[in-house]
Design a protein around this motif. Structure first.
Motif, mmCIF file in Angstrom:
data_model
loop_
_atom_site.group_PDB
_atom_site.id
_atom_site.type_symbol
_atom_site.label_atom_id
_atom_site.label_comp_id
_atom_site.label_asym_id
_atom_site.label_seq_id
_atom_site.Cartn_x
_atom_site.Cartn_y
_atom_site.Cartn_z
ATOM 1 N N VAL A 264 48.400 38.577 55.930
ATOM 2 C CA VAL A 264 47.392 39.289 56.432
ATOM 3 C C VAL A 264 46.147 39.474 55.341
ATOM 4 O O VAL A 264 45.124 39.073 55.195
ATOM 5 N N ARG A 265 46.770 40.001 54.089
ATOM 6 C CA ARG A 265 45.935 40.243 53.036
ATOM 7 C C ARG A 265 45.366 39.004 52.618
ATOM 8 O O ARG A 265 44.209 38.821 52.089
ATOM 9 N N GLN A 266 46.198 37.980 52.452
ATOM 10 C CA GLN A 266 45.891 36.621 51.969
ATOM 11 C C GLN A 266 44.914 36.162 52.861
ATOM 12 O O GLN A 266 44.017 35.343 52.366
ATOM 13 N N LYS A 267 44.809 36.113 54.030
ATOM 14 C CA LYS A 267 44.000 35.628 54.991
ATOM 15 C C LYS A 267 42.632 36.279 54.962
ATOM 16 O O LYS A 267 41.723 35.770 55.018
ATOM 17 N N GLN A 268 42.773 37.506 54.653
ATOM 18 C CA GLN A 268 41.224 38.427 54.596
ATOM 19 C C GLN A 268 40.802 37.706 53.141
ATOM 20 O O GLN A 268 39.692 37.802 52.976
ATOM 21 N N GLU A 269 41.513 37.642 52.247
ATOM 22 C CA GLU A 269 41.021 37.047 50.807
ATOM 23 C C GLU A 269 40.240 35.904 50.784
ATOM 24 O O GLU A 269 39.263 35.499 50.575
ATOM 25 N N ASN A 270 41.026 34.937 51.752
ATOM 26 C CA ASN A 270 40.526 33.527 51.972
ATOM 27 C C ASN A 270 39.207 33.353 52.742
ATOM 28 O O ASN A 270 38.767 32.541 52.500
ATOM 29 N N MET A 271 38.987 34.541 53.436
ATOM 30 C CA MET A 271 37.707 34.380 54.463
ATOM 31 C C MET A 271 36.512 34.763 53.639
ATOM 32 O O MET A 271 35.413 34.592 54.023
ATOM 33 N N LYS A 272 36.871 35.576 52.487
ATOM 34 C CA LYS A 272 35.563 35.909 51.526
ATOM 35 C C LYS A 272 34.846 34.642 50.808
ATOM 36 O O LYS A 272 35.780 33.708 50.663
ATOM 37 N N THR A 273 33.774 34.833 50.738
ATOM 38 C CA THR A 273 33.198 33.559 49.785
ATOM 39 C C THR A 273 33.588 33.691 48.643
ATOM 40 O O THR A 273 33.689 32.671 47.709
ATOM 41 N N THR A 274 33.963 34.829 47.788
ATOM 42 C CA THR A 274 34.486 35.013 46.626
ATOM 43 C C THR A 274 35.983 35.824 46.692
ATOM 44 O O THR A 274 35.576 36.823 47.534
ATOM 45 N N HIS A 275 36.812 35.476 45.866
ATOM 46 C CA HIS A 275 38.087 36.090 46.067
ATOM 47 C C HIS A 275 38.629 36.255 44.929
ATOM 48 O O HIS A 275 38.542 35.505 44.142
ATOM 49 N N ASP A 276 39.685 37.298 44.489
ATOM 50 C CA ASP A 276 40.300 37.287 43.172
ATOM 51 C C ASP A 276 41.409 36.633 42.983
ATOM 52 O O ASP A 276 41.631 36.185 41.914
ATOM 53 N N GLY A 277 41.784 35.821 44.179
ATOM 54 C CA GLY A 277 42.755 34.674 43.727
ATOM 55 C C GLY A 277 44.196 35.157 43.601
ATOM 56 O O GLY A 277 44.911 34.241 42.805
ATOM 57 N N TYR A 278 44.285 36.454 43.807
ATOM 58 C CA TYR A 278 45.692 37.061 43.657
ATOM 59 C C TYR A 278 46.771 36.830 44.608
ATOM 60 O O TYR A 278 47.955 36.533 44.458
ATOM 61 N N PHE A 279 46.226 36.454 45.932
ATOM 62 C CA PHE A 279 47.092 36.848 47.181
ATOM 63 C C PHE A 279 47.339 35.194 47.479
ATOM 64 O O PHE A 279 46.954 34.654 48.841
ATOM 65 N N HIS A 280 48.227 34.379 46.782
ATOM 66 C CA HIS A 280 48.602 33.146 46.995
ATOM 67 C C HIS A 280 49.988 33.008 47.227
ATOM 68 O O HIS A 280 50.651 34.024 47.027
ATOM 69 N N ASN A 281 50.495 31.705 47.854
ATOM 70 C CA ASN A 281 51.752 31.573 48.117
ATOM 71 C C ASN A 281 52.977 31.857 46.894
ATOM 72 O O ASN A 281 53.768 32.230 47.107
ATOM 73 N N GLY A 282 52.254 31.474 45.595
ATOM 74 C CA GLY A 282 52.970 31.614 44.512
ATOM 75 C C GLY A 282 53.483 33.093 44.382
ATOM 76 O O GLY A 282 54.531 33.507 43.894
ATOM 77 N N ASN A 283 52.391 34.156 44.575
ATOM 78 C CA ASN A 283 52.655 35.430 44.496
ATOM 79 C C ASN A 283 53.525 35.911 45.391
ATOM 80 O O ASN A 283 54.450 36.792 44.989
#
Length: 487
Positions: A264-283
């Motif tokens: 859910v956090r990943q989805k929220q981050e991906n919806m932003k125009t800019t995001h910190d890039g931490y919540f990806h599948n590798g993590n």
């Protein structure tokens, strides 16, 4: 020629000495080219060699293994000063080839910088959301205690190896947080995952992997690294398959477990125009691997030590059982009972101290230049805060090399905390699952001693039981069998 050789030798020693003094710590013990101090090291139990060196060179000294320079910190006062009082300066992780191969810098245990801070903050808050330290997770542990004791009953007091069922019971607690489910102890996939975790924790502390970390170009010659990577692929494939199922049915407003919260956090981050890039599948894969591995192996092996030590010291086992009978009887043990059971609580703490589960600690690195106790240590230095030197510090423990529950009791038999009790390390990198592990150890241990008396197999006396730890990153008991006799 002889004179020229002697002059050259003198110049090398002089130049080397000048360079080392610039860093504030001399090489102690002296090194040789290429190997450094490796030829002097017990490769199976390097922490033992470092303890011996500390007796000669003091609580802070510098070694070189291969081409890798390290600073070793020993003793309670020194380790506490570094990890607690100078926490920010000693909070980083060094570059270690096998862990870089395994984690790629993802997850929580070997991540660095802001990346680590974000993942640790998310992990701690999410674990709390799913009950770590709360009644909800305690209920899951007590349910698993009942399954474990019923499984032990099926052995009908005949000799058996506790490794598999203890690992499965402990693993089900972290699985309930990660996936919102539990596995039966005979589930083939579950057993294979537990086997992988056990094997990898032994291999990462093996002499072969130590050599790989020091000379990574030799990796192709070492089968241990290949086995670790093969096991890791199998674990990661399982994690991918598992969380992909959740992707198909993800409800932002009804998060049921750790993985869903991350997605859910990943989805929220991906919806932003800019995001910190931490919540990806590798993590996500890294976090689940870290929590699953760390959450199973350390606690289950502490419980294995517990049963072995109860067989070795039946008089201690009897005193625990007398306290259980007196204070709670047949009631299901709960964490609230701990205050009524100071002797049992003391034994659980002494089990963790004596078991010395991670003797060398997870390596640290300096995040900045620092002058520490009069020594200049540059940023990025590989630091070994030797936990075994704290847990067996002769200035802190009355009988450090004996199993002695009285370390945690006062003259009136009341439980006392000890500052040098650091089985989970300390400071910024203290184990994220410390509270969960403490709860598990008390509840599993008390439930087992309430139901059973553990005895050596027929023909084996308590004097025959070997307390020598096995080889590996985690300190495990050597294989043994026990008889769980119903009380």
């Amino acid at each position: 020629m002889l004179q020229l050789f002697q002059i050259s030798k003198f110049l090398v020693i002089f130049i080397e000495g000048c360079l080392l003094k610039g860093n504030g710590l001399d090489w102690r013990p002296r090194t040789i080219p290429i190997l450094g101090n490796l030829h002097m090291m017990d490769l199976k139990r390097p922490h033992k060699t470092m303890i011996e060196w500390s007796k000669e060179y003091g609580p802070i000294f510098r070694i070189k293994l291969g081409f890798q320079e390290m600073v070793v910190l020993t003793g309670y006062e020194t380790v506490k000063d570094a990890l607690v009082n100078q926490a920010d300066a000693f909070a980083d992780r060094p570059f270690i080839p096998i862990f870089e191969d395994v984690t790629k810098g993802f997850g929580i245990v070997f991540a660095r910088g802001d990346h680590w801070k974000v993942m640790r903050r998310f992990t701690l808050s999410t674990l709390r959301d799913y009950g770590m330290g709360k009644r909800t997770i305690e209920d899951k542990i007590t349910e698993e205690c009942n399954v474990l004791t019923k499984t032990m009953e099926t052995y009908a007091a005949k000799p058996f190896d506790v490794t598999r069922i203890l690992s499965a019971a402990v693993a089900n607690i972290i699985v309930s947080i990660l996936l919102g489910k539990r596995y039966e102890y005979e589930d083939a996939t579950f057993l294979q995952l537990l086997k992988i975790i056990r094997e990898n924790s032994q291999l990462v502390g093996s002499p072969a992997v130590l050599l790989y970390n020091l000379f990574p170009k030799l990796g192709f010659l070492l089968g241990a690294r290949k086995t670790i990577m093969k096991n890791l692929k199998e674990l990661h494939d399982f994690i991918r398959t598992t969380f992909i199922e959740y992707l198909q049915d993800l409800d932002d407003n009804d998060q049921r477990n750790f993985i869903e919260s991350f997605l859910v956090r990943q989805k929220q981050e991906n919806m932003k125009t800019t995001h910190d890039g931490y919540f990806h599948n590798g993590n996500l894969i890294g976090l689940v691997s870290d929590l699953f591995g760390a959450g199973v192996d350390t606690t289950s092996n502490t419980l294995r030590w517990a049963i072995l030590l109860m067989m070795k010291y039946p008089e201690i086992q009897s005193k625990i059982q007398a306290e259980i009978a007196r204070e709670i009887g047949d009631i299901q043990p709960r964490t609230d009972h701990r205050v009524k059971m100071p002797y049992t609580d003391a034994v659980v703490h002494e089990l963790q101290r004596f078991a010395n589960i991670v003797p060398s600690n997870v390596p640290h690195a300096t995040s900045m230049d620092i002058t520490f106790k009069g020594f200049f240590i540059p940023k990025g230095t590989h630091i070994i805060p030797l936990l075994t030197s704290v847990l067996f510090d002769e200035s802190q423990w009355e009988k450090p090399h004996k199993f002695y529950p009285e370390h945690f009791l006062d003259s009136e038999g009341k439980f006392v905390k000890r500052d040098a009790f650091m089985p989970f390390s300390a400071g910024r990198r203290v184990c994220a699952g410390e509270n969960l592990a403490k709860m598990e150890l008390f509840l599993f241990f008390t439930s087992l001693l309430q139901k059973f008396t553990f005895q050596p197999p027929p023909g084996t006396s308590k004097d025959d039981l070997d307390l020598t730890p096995g080889v590996g990153f985690i300190s495990t008991p050597l294989p043994y069998k026990t008889c769980a006799v119903l009380r």
